[in-house]
Write a protein that holds these residues in place. Sequence first.
Motif, mmCIF file in Angstrom:
data_model
loop_
_atom_site.group_PDB
_atom_site.id
_atom_site.type_symbol
_atom_site.label_atom_id
_atom_site.label_comp_id
_atom_site.label_asym_id
_atom_site.label_seq_id
_atom_site.Cartn_x
_atom_site.Cartn_y
_atom_site.Cartn_z
ATOM 1 N N HIS A 89 23.601 3.085 87.223
ATOM 2 C CA HIS A 89 24.814 2.856 86.415
ATOM 3 C C HIS A 89 25.025 3.974 85.396
ATOM 4 C CE1 HIS A 89 21.364 1.095 84.221
ATOM 5 N NE2 HIS A 89 21.937 1.681 83.179
ATOM 6 N N HIS A 91 26.349 4.074 81.393
ATOM 7 C CA HIS A 91 26.532 3.093 80.330
ATOM 8 C C HIS A 91 28.032 2.909 80.109
ATOM 9 C CE1 HIS A 91 22.198 3.742 78.737
ATOM 10 N NE2 HIS A 91 22.250 2.921 79.773
ATOM 11 N N GLU A 98 19.266 7.062 76.869
ATOM 12 C CA GLU A 98 18.239 6.043 77.126
ATOM 13 C C GLU A 98 16.900 6.753 77.305
ATOM 14 O OE1 GLU A 98 19.440 3.019 79.816
ATOM 15 O OE2 GLU A 98 17.478 2.032 79.804
ATOM 16 N N HIS A 137 22.106 6.780 85.870
ATOM 17 C CA HIS A 137 20.668 6.819 86.179
ATOM 18 C C HIS A 137 20.281 5.724 87.163
ATOM 19 C CE1 HIS A 137 21.743 5.209 82.236
ATOM 20 N NE2 HIS A 137 20.860 4.233 82.407
ATOM 21 N N HIS A 159 26.836 -1.709 80.459
ATOM 22 C CA HIS A 159 26.597 -1.129 81.790
ATOM 23 C C HIS A 159 27.891 -1.021 82.582
ATOM 24 C CE1 HIS A 159 22.643 -2.665 80.584
ATOM 25 N NE2 HIS A 159 22.237 -1.551 81.141
HETATM 26 ZN ZN ZN Z 1 20.767 2.411 81.442
#
Ligand code: ZN
Length: 194
Positions: A89, A91, A98, A137, A159
């Motif tokens: 996904h 964000h 992250e 990612h 997400h």
């Molecule tokens: Zn993530």
Amino acid sequence: MHLFKPFNTICDLKTGVLSPPGNHIVRYLADMKEMFHDREAAETMLKENPKVYEFYNVVIPEEDGHLQHCTSIIYPGKVGKEYFMTKGHFHAVAGTAEIYVCLAGKGLLLMQTEDGQAEVLEMYPGSISYIPPYWAHRTINTGDEPLVFFGVYRGDAGHNYGTIEKQGFSKLVLEEDGQPCIIDNPRYNPRGGD
Ligand code: ZN
Ligand code: PAN
């Protein structure tokens, strides 16, 4: 100001199981079968519908001063030649980063920008991977044991699964001669998100 009380969550470092478990999400092959390249292999495996991965999210307010944190467990396995992996996904607030800390197992972290630039990092116990803002990612288990990692990201990041569902990742990770091999995804559709 609402003062939030500090608290601990306990992580089993080998299995990634959290207690308390928070929001526990399990994804089976049927939840993501169109994400694997070999559709025929996926269809055949649906009879058994294996568990591909699960994750535990500590319950945190979705506000920017907070930090979401979670553990993920990707099981070993393949659909055809393609290793078990997460959906992946961006964000929802695309400019939020992250950090993944690998606790057990081994794998690859595949990242991609909106215009299809791809980067791959290795994950192994002790690796701390930085996923900068604006990179989608996905994690891929290339080993024989569960791949377990801890992640932390901004409270309000959210997400966005839709862009990857429509476009796919520009790279696939397949097993060739017992080794992970990164190839171009013939089905990658950079305009699928329009
Ligand atoms: Zn993530
Ligand atoms: C991770 C992921 C987790 C599952 O916590 O959410 O590994 O992967 P998917 O969300 O792609 O199904 C994370 O990156 N959170 O932002």
